[in-house]
Design an enzyme around this catalytic site. Structure first.
Site, PDB file in Angstrom:
ATOM      1  CD  GLU A 241       7.624   4.108   3.997  1.00 50.61           C
ATOM      2  OE1 GLU A 241       6.887   3.311   4.627  1.00 50.61           O
ATOM      3  OE2 GLU A 241       8.123   3.831   2.910  1.00 50.61           O
TER       4      GLU A 241
ATOM      5  CG  ASP B 134       3.875   2.531   2.404  1.00 51.01           C
ATOM      6  OD1 ASP B 134       2.922   3.009   3.062  1.00 51.01           O
ATOM      7  OD2 ASP B 134       4.473   3.143   1.509  1.00 51.01           O
TER       8      ASP B 134
ATOM      9  CG  ASP C 159       6.441  -0.978   0.439  1.00 52.98           C
ATOM     10  OD1 ASP C 159       7.065  -0.735   1.505  1.00 52.98           O
ATOM     11  OD2 ASP C 159       6.098  -0.096  -0.361  1.00 52.98           O
TER      12      ASP C 159
ATOM     13  CG  ASP D  89      11.534   1.223  -0.065  1.00 47.68           C
ATOM     14  OD1 ASP D  89      12.518   0.446  -0.069  1.00 47.68           O
ATOM     15  OD2 ASP D  89      11.371   2.157  -0.873  1.00 47.68           O
TER      16      ASP D  89
END
Ligand code: TSJ
Length: 676
Positions: free
Chosen positions: A442, A515, A517, A519
């Site tokens: 990403e 990641d 997280d 997103d």
């Protein structure tokens, strides 16, 4: 179930906090969505019910409180399981003033049992909460408990009590628990019936797995069964797994007559491990593993530990005997020709997967490895003649593998890849697909770290900018116009949609690395959805993986470990870092800010990372989704709505990225690759 009686719980119960109540709920969700609790409503799920009940008696036996268990198949299609354990406690449960502990156990659901991906604290995954699930899915269920010289009885129907817990009078000469139940035809249909052969096998393997128990099998003579299944049998195997292996091999010749077998304690008083391994002459592998007598057909960390120990041992023995060829041996060469039975007993195991069929307790790998390591070295050196034969047969496997590989490389090289590749792709140098991987990352900053951390020969990196198009809601044309998607299709080389051809895939593994997280989860779920709708064969053939970057680093003095998520962090704090006064916990904001060396070690290097393999078809089948229904990512309206399908579609296509990612993670297959 045991957690309801755990001492720390009792202390907590005294304070009757509202928070405690949320943990327990009724059984309606189980009847509404049985598939979520027992992995479907098919034949396999039906037999699972018996396993759930039997496991409770096995727990009692393994804990040393029972030494026989009866399993009866009754003429009316019901099952009775009896043990001579302590008897399910019948005193009033402190949290529910008017209800006995027994009633609470059979009528409430531990919320960990929901589709949350979290494991329970009891002996095994689905297990331990299993009794209430079985009750909910039974037309009727009757429990009898002989305890403290009294006989008690309570009846239920479809999860609800149809009688109070009744005192049936004194019993002087016995104690124990008896549960009879009949699966509900409203759930399983009228056609499904228990197969005597399946249940007999289940009883047999439980008896092999715990030598301290005698399992008394009986099956009503009116039930139709294979010739090999007796009406009555007493299953008791003082030689445990060794008996099991001998029976499973069924006189197949083995390359050395000496089996590698043992029963060893795990370090840190963590439990114990038992194993029996042979190498059959025909090279056909066999592999069954268990945790607390519960089968783990998808393997997990205990298998990983055994793999590591055996591979290191064999290679070490090669070095010791100056056999240079042993250097090329991989763990696959060792395991692929072996017949393996592995059984561990540990506290609070963590399971994962739709039906909790994989052990993911992190420490089990290290425990099993270190328990077996030295023992295996001794075994090898004790009988040099046998060990030489074993080593040579494994070397032969390795050489065969390398021959196949170089043949393939030659074939591919002649068909050179004249391809236009996207500018952002950092390709690997190896030209044939075998053993190569592409990391989809990403953003450019994470892409930069990944480029530094990769192995240039075998690992390619493709950074994807911004959020890729939400493919499920877009038309095929729009999808193809999207730049990120175009780059992706080009890099993979295998085409998309109707043009998809998996034989053109330029890498062996496609690894999504985002990641840890929200997103990152969103992008990962969009990508998986893209692959599901446009390159489904890639998932079906097992090429798609999720990387598991850590979220935390825990440091105390020289001790340092990474944690994937909060649960893993908590687990480490309770185990590895238990006795440490000051633990420094740092949270990574994104892959881009992680030093390359750490990214390599934790997430990218095949020697130390853990990957999840994405296997959607399993889940589709379980939830009754056919590929036709998901065509073009749209559900074709079917005449009757199926809440399970609707729910799945919502998870995949709805706005909630967390749910989608959770869905994918829960159903992904755990793959830990060590390439020693
Ligand atoms: F699944 C089940 F609940 F339906 C079930 C449980 C079915 C069968 C056939 C047996 C059992 C079962 C449970 N057998 N033995 C037990 N033991 C306990 O529940 C028990 C007894 C005493 C204590 C204690 O601490 O005194 C603790 C436990 C967990």
């Amino acid at each position: 179930m045991a957690d309801l009686f755990g001492s720390d719980n009792t202390a907590k119960n005294a304070s009757y906090a509202a928070a405690d109540i949320e943990v327990l709920e009724g059984l309606e969700p189980v009847r509404k969505r049985p598939g979520m609790y027992i992995g479907g409503t098919d034949e396999r799920a039906l037999h699972h019910l018996v396993g759930e009940i039997l496991d409770n008696s096995m727990d009692e036996a393994v804990a040393g409180h029972a030494d026989w268990i009866e399993l009866n198949m009754n003429a009316d299609g019901s099952i009775t399981v009896v043990d001579n354990g302590r008897g399910i406690p019948v005193d009033n449960h402190p949290k529910f003033k008017n209800k006995s502990a027994l009633e609470v156990i059979f009528t409430t659901l531990h919320s960990g049992g929901k589709f949350s991906g979290k494991s329970y604290e009891t002996s095994g995954g689905l297990h331990g909460v299993g009794s209430s699930v079985v009750n909910a899915l039974s037309e009727w269920l009757v429990v009898e408990v002989a305890r403290e010289k009294q006989l008690y009885k309570q009846s239920f129907a479809r999860g609800l009590p149809t009688s109070k817990l009744e005192k049936m009078g004194p019993v002087n000469n016995r104690r124990g628990t008896s549960v009879s139940f009949k699966p509900d035809h409203e759930i399983f249909g009228n056609k499904l019936k228990f197969k005597p052969s399946w249940l007999y096998q289940m009883a047999r393997s439980k008896a092999y797995l715990y030598r301290g128990v005698e399992i008394r099998w009986s099956c009503d003579p009116s039930l139709v069964k294979d010739a090999a299944i007796p009406d009555k049998d007493v299953l008791h195997f003082p030689n445990g797994l060794l008996d099991f292996l001998q029976a499973s091999l069924d006189k197949r010749p083995v390359i050395t007559d000496k089996f590698f077998q043992g029963q060893l304690p795990l370090p840190e008083k963590a439990g114990r491990v038992e194993f029996a391994i042979a190498w059959p002459e025909d090279g056909e592998p066999m592999n069954h593993s268990y945790c607390n007598t519960i089968p783990t057909p998808l393997g997990g960390t205990h298998e990983q530990g055994l793999r590591t120990a055996l591979t290191r041992g064999i290679k070490g023995y090669g070095a010791l005997t100056n056999n240079k060829k042993a250097e090329a041996i991989t763990s696959d060469d060792v395991m692929n020709g072996a017949a393996v039975l592995l059984s561990v007993f540990i506290r609070d195991p963590q399971f994962q997967g739709q039906t909790k069929e994989r052990l993911v307790s992190n420490e089990a790998a290290k425990w099993v490895d270190s328990a077996i390591k030295d023992y295996f070295d001794h075994w090898l050196t004790a009988d040099p003649a046998a060990s030489k034969i074993l080593l040579e047969s494994i070397i032969e496997k390795a050489e065969e593998r390398m021959r196949r590989k170089s043949d393939k490389e030659m074939a591919r090289k002649s068909a050179t890849r004249k391809l236009r590749l996207p500018g952002k792709l950092s390709d690997c140098s190896r030209t044939d697909a075998e053993d190569t991987e592409i990391f989809l990352v990403e953003g450019d900053s994470a892409g930069g770290s990944a480029k530094q951390a990769r192995n240039r020969e075998t690992q390619a990196v493709l950074p994807l900018r911004g959020k890729i198009l939400n493919v499920v809601s877009a038309t095929a044309d729009k999808i193809r116009q999207n730049q990120e998607i175009q780059d992706l299709i080009l890099a993979l080389g295998c085409g998309a949609g109707k043009d998809f051809d998996s034989s053109k895939l330029r890498y062996e593994r496609v690894i999504i690395m985002t990641d840890a997280d929200v997103d990152g989860s969103h992008i990962a779920s969009l990508l998986v959805t893209f692959f599901y709708t446009q390159m489904r064969g890639l998932i079906e053939k097992g090429h798609l993986y999720l990387a598991q970057p850590p979220l935390y680093r825990l440091t105390a003095g020289t001790l340092s470990e990474y944690a994937r998520d909060d649960a893993h962090k908590d687990e480490l704090m309770k185990s590895t870092f238990k006795d440490k006064k000051k633990v420094d916990i740092s949270r990574f904001k994104g892959l881009g800010e992680m030093p390359a060396a750490q990214l390599k070690e934790t997430t990218m290097s095949p020697g130390s990372r853990t990957l999840l393999r994405v296997t959607l078809p399993d889940v589709m089948a379980t939830l009754g989704i056919t590929p036709e229904m998901m065509e073009d990512g749209k559900t074709k309206s079917s005449s009757k709505s199926n809440p399970e399908v609707d729910d799945l579609v919502e998870r995949l296509m709805g706005k909630n990225a967390e749910l989608r990612f959770q869905f994918i993670q829960e159903n992904a297959e755990f793959v830990q690759d060590i390439d020693i």
